[in-house]
Design a protein around this motif. Structure first.
Motif, PDB file in Angstrom:
ATOM      1  N   SER A   1       2.081  15.782  17.571  1.00 49.45           N
ATOM      2  CA  SER A   1       2.966  16.367  18.583  1.00 49.45           C
ATOM      3  C   SER A   1       4.399  15.866  18.411  1.00 49.45           C
ATOM      4  O   SER A   1       5.356  16.645  18.503  1.00 49.45           O
ATOM      5  CB  SER A   1       2.452  16.025  19.987  1.00 49.45           C
ATOM      6  N   LEU A   2       4.553  14.579  18.184  1.00 51.57           N
ATOM      7  CA  LEU A   2       5.900  14.015  18.021  1.00 51.57           C
ATOM      8  C   LEU A   2       6.549  14.459  16.720  1.00 51.57           C
ATOM      9  O   LEU A   2       7.774  14.557  16.638  1.00 51.57           O
ATOM     10  CB  LEU A   2       5.829  12.485  18.076  1.00 51.57           C
ATOM     11  N   ALA A   3       5.743  14.731  15.697  1.00 50.49           N
ATOM     12  CA  ALA A   3       6.296  15.107  14.397  1.00 50.49           C
ATOM     13  C   ALA A   3       6.608  16.593  14.297  1.00 50.49           C
ATOM     14  O   ALA A   3       7.523  16.990  13.570  1.00 50.49           O
ATOM     15  CB  ALA A   3       5.334  14.709  13.281  1.00 50.49           C
ATOM     16  N   ARG A   4       5.859  17.438  15.023  1.00 52.49           N
ATOM     17  CA  ARG A   4       5.972  18.878  14.818  1.00 52.49           C
ATOM     18  C   ARG A   4       6.554  19.626  16.027  1.00 52.49           C
ATOM     19  O   ARG A   4       7.339  20.556  15.872  1.00 52.49           O
ATOM     20  CB  ARG A   4       4.604  19.463  14.492  1.00 52.49           C
ATOM     21  N   LEU A   5       6.148  19.248  17.222  1.00 50.76           N
ATOM     22  CA  LEU A   5       6.555  20.016  18.392  1.00 50.76           C
ATOM     23  C   LEU A   5       7.933  19.578  18.858  1.00 50.76           C
ATOM     24  O   LEU A   5       8.237  18.378  18.889  1.00 50.76           O
ATOM     25  CB  LEU A   5       5.532  19.842  19.520  1.00 50.76           C
TER      26      LEU A   5
ATOM     27  N   ILE B   1       3.678  25.025   5.257  1.00 53.84           N
ATOM     28  CA  ILE B   1       2.245  25.237   5.033  1.00 53.84           C
ATOM     29  C   ILE B   1       1.555  25.644   6.332  1.00 53.84           C
ATOM     30  O   ILE B   1       0.735  26.571   6.361  1.00 53.84           O
ATOM     31  CB  ILE B   1       1.614  23.956   4.452  1.00 53.84           C
ATOM     32  N   GLU B   2       1.884  24.979   7.412  1.00 45.95           N
ATOM     33  CA  GLU B   2       1.293  25.321   8.709  1.00 45.95           C
ATOM     34  C   GLU B   2       1.773  26.691   9.177  1.00 45.95           C
ATOM     35  O   GLU B   2       1.000  27.472   9.740  1.00 45.95           O
ATOM     36  CB  GLU B   2       1.652  24.271   9.749  1.00 45.95           C
ATOM     37  N   GLU B   3       3.045  26.979   8.958  1.00 41.73           N
ATOM     38  CA  GLU B   3       3.570  28.267   9.389  1.00 41.73           C
ATOM     39  C   GLU B   3       2.879  29.414   8.663  1.00 41.73           C
ATOM     40  O   GLU B   3       2.581  30.455   9.269  1.00 41.73           O
ATOM     41  CB  GLU B   3       5.079  28.309   9.148  1.00 41.73           C
ATOM     42  N   CYS B   4       2.591  29.232   7.370  1.00 49.66           N
ATOM     43  CA  CYS B   4       1.859  30.263   6.632  1.00 49.66           C
ATOM     44  C   CYS B   4       0.449  30.443   7.190  1.00 49.66           C
ATOM     45  O   CYS B   4      -0.056  31.571   7.298  1.00 49.66           O
ATOM     46  CB  CYS B   4       1.786  29.902   5.151  1.00 49.66           C
ATOM     47  N   ALA B   5      -0.194  29.324   7.546  1.00 46.08           N
ATOM     48  CA  ALA B   5      -1.541  29.421   8.120  1.00 46.08           C
ATOM     49  C   ALA B   5      -1.522  30.137   9.461  1.00 46.08           C
ATOM     50  O   ALA B   5      -2.412  30.948   9.763  1.00 46.08           O
ATOM     51  CB  ALA B   5      -2.140  28.022   8.268  1.00 46.08           C
TER      52      ALA B   5
ATOM     53  N   ARG C   1      -2.358  26.880  16.465  1.00 46.44           N
ATOM     54  CA  ARG C   1      -1.770  25.571  16.182  1.00 46.44           C
ATOM     55  C   ARG C   1      -2.864  24.525  15.954  1.00 46.44           C
ATOM     56  O   ARG C   1      -2.788  23.720  15.028  1.00 46.44           O
ATOM     57  CB  ARG C   1      -0.873  25.150  17.346  1.00 46.44           C
ATOM     58  N   ALA C   2      -3.902  24.556  16.792  1.00 46.62           N
ATOM     59  CA  ALA C   2      -5.009  23.609  16.626  1.00 46.62           C
ATOM     60  C   ALA C   2      -5.770  23.870  15.332  1.00 46.62           C
ATOM     61  O   ALA C   2      -6.195  22.941  14.641  1.00 46.62           O
ATOM     62  CB  ALA C   2      -5.954  23.682  17.825  1.00 46.62           C
ATOM     63  N   GLY C   3      -5.955  25.160  14.985  1.00 47.04           N
ATOM     64  CA  GLY C   3      -6.641  25.490  13.739  1.00 47.04           C
ATOM     65  C   GLY C   3      -5.864  25.039  12.522  1.00 47.04           C
ATOM     66  O   GLY C   3      -6.443  24.548  11.545  1.00 47.04           O
ATOM     67  N   ALA C   4      -4.546  25.217  12.549  1.00 46.03           N
ATOM     68  CA  ALA C   4      -3.717  24.758  11.429  1.00 46.03           C
ATOM     69  C   ALA C   4      -3.767  23.245  11.307  1.00 46.03           C
ATOM     70  O   ALA C   4      -3.788  22.693  10.194  1.00 46.03           O
ATOM     71  CB  ALA C   4      -2.274  25.230  11.626  1.00 46.03           C
ATOM     72  N   LEU C   5      -3.799  22.560  12.454  1.00 49.14           N
ATOM     73  CA  LEU C   5      -3.894  21.102  12.420  1.00 49.14           C
ATOM     74  C   LEU C   5      -5.206  20.666  11.790  1.00 49.14           C
ATOM     75  O   LEU C   5      -5.223  19.767  10.926  1.00 49.14           O
ATOM     76  CB  LEU C   5      -3.773  20.544  13.841  1.00 49.14           C
ATOM     77  N   TRP C   6      -6.312  21.266  12.203  1.00 49.27           N
ATOM     78  CA  TRP C   6      -7.622  20.833  11.735  1.00 49.27           C
ATOM     79  C   TRP C   6      -7.896  21.265  10.289  1.00 49.27           C
ATOM     80  O   TRP C   6      -8.465  20.501   9.506  1.00 49.27           O
ATOM     81  CB  TRP C   6      -8.706  21.384  12.667  1.00 49.27           C
ATOM     82  N   ARG C   7      -7.502  22.488   9.930  1.00 52.93           N
ATOM     83  CA  ARG C   7      -7.859  23.020   8.612  1.00 52.93           C
ATOM     84  C   ARG C   7      -6.823  22.729   7.531  1.00 52.93           C
ATOM     85  O   ARG C   7      -7.166  22.696   6.344  1.00 52.93           O
ATOM     86  CB  ARG C   7      -8.054  24.538   8.715  1.00 52.93           C
ATOM     87  N   ILE C   8      -5.583  22.505   7.904  1.00 55.14           N
ATOM     88  CA  ILE C   8      -4.524  22.332   6.918  1.00 55.14           C
ATOM     89  C   ILE C   8      -3.968  20.909   6.934  1.00 55.14           C
ATOM     90  O   ILE C   8      -3.960  20.218   5.913  1.00 55.14           O
ATOM     91  CB  ILE C   8      -3.372  23.336   7.150  1.00 55.14           C
ATOM     92  N   VAL C   9      -3.530  20.465   8.089  1.00 54.67           N
ATOM     93  CA  VAL C   9      -2.807  19.196   8.162  1.00 54.67           C
ATOM     94  C   VAL C   9      -3.738  18.004   7.968  1.00 54.67           C
ATOM     95  O   VAL C   9      -3.429  17.072   7.218  1.00 54.67           O
ATOM     96  CB  VAL C   9      -2.058  19.085   9.506  1.00 54.67           C
TER      97      VAL C   9
END
Length: 283
Positions: free
Chosen positions: A100-104, A174-178, A185-193
């Motif tokens: 949250s602190l790094a992305r939001l 990478i997250e934006e593409c996902a 947002r939660a899916g990108a965190l779990w599957r990508i980040v």
């Protein structure tokens, strides 16, 4: 020409490895002293004529006493359960806070990150008295749950700050593409980040587990029953009587207590180094 290069190459090798050998000797010296002390019989251990670094007679009586005279295996079990639980809880909360602190982008994010870092710097000797009242109020005193609840108070700030710096090294695109492809947002965190941040997560987990495994003040304050004690508190309570320390048993317990940490560090040393170097770039 070959004769000239030989001594030069030898000199470079000596200058390269001499500092490394010196550092290894300095680092391993306490461990050797600990191992040597645990293998000596009492008559040699307390003899003024015996060398403190050499072992003339090897004995395993001190190790046997840990399992026959003390509930050492119970302390190991308690330490494993408490450390794994506290580490898992701290990693989940720390990963969410760090992401949250790094992305939001929200108001006060920088200030909140600084507050989390300052909270990590607060020593445990300042917090254990207020936490004692909280533990009593929750009815968790003299149970392992007291440590599982209190350990995250100093593990979560560390994991949050550490993982925040690591998440910043992962490209945002990478997250934006996902998310363009349909991920939340939660899916990108779990599957990508999370897969990309595995080295950083492992590094934070190792630190958190080590802190929990070695913690003494909270365990001494919140646990009284021998069946619930962890290794640091249990060993000190059994091998120290007043001002008398049974050094053979104490060093044997220290050797066995350091084995899980050494195995964990050895198993994930490559990922651990990658997590440290990457996470420190943008922290």
């Amino acid at each position: 020409m070959t004769r000239t290069r030989g001594p030069a190459l030898l000199g470079r090798t000596v200058w390269l490895y001499a500092p490394l050998l010196l550092l290894m000797s300095f680092t391993l010296f306490p461990f050797w002293w600990m191992l040597a002390t645990s293998l000596k019989p009492d008559r040699e251990l307390y003899s003024l004529q015996a060398s403190p670094l050499l072992v003339k007679t090897v004995t395993f009586d001190h190790y046997a006493a840990l399992f026959t005279e003390m509930p050492f295996l119970i302390w190991v079990r308690n330490s494993l359960v408490v450390s794994f639980t506290a580490t898992l809880v701290s990693l989940v909360i720390g990963a969410l806070a760090g992401y949250s602190l790094a992305r939001l982008r929200f108001r006060g994010a920088t200030t909140l990150g600084t507050i989390i870092f300052v909270a990590y710097l607060v020593p445990t000797t300042v917090l254990f008295l207020p936490l004692a009242y909280v533990v009593h109020w929750l009815g968790l005193y003299n149970t392992p749950f007291a440590l599982m609840v209190t350990y995250p108070t100093f593990l979560v700030p560390f994991c949050s700050w550490f993982l925040m710096g690591y998440f910043k090294t992962i490209p945002r695109e990478i997250e934006e593409c996902a998310m363009v492809d349909g991920c939340t947002r939660a899916g990108a965190l779990w599957r990508i980040v999370v897969p990309l941040a595995t080295p950083g997560i492992l590094s934070a987990a190792i630190f958190a587990f080590t802190f929990s495994w070695n913690e003494f003040i909270y365990a001494l304050t919140f646990l009284q029953a021998p069946a619930y004690k962890t290794i640091p508190v249990g060993v000190i309570g059994q091998v120290a009587t007043g001002e008398v320390f049974f050094w053979g048993k104490l060093m044997a317990a220290a050797v066995l207590g350091s084995v899980p940490i050494a195995l964990i560090y050895s198993a994930v040393s490559g990922q651990f180094a990658a997590g440290l170097t990457s996470g420190a770039v943008k922290a």
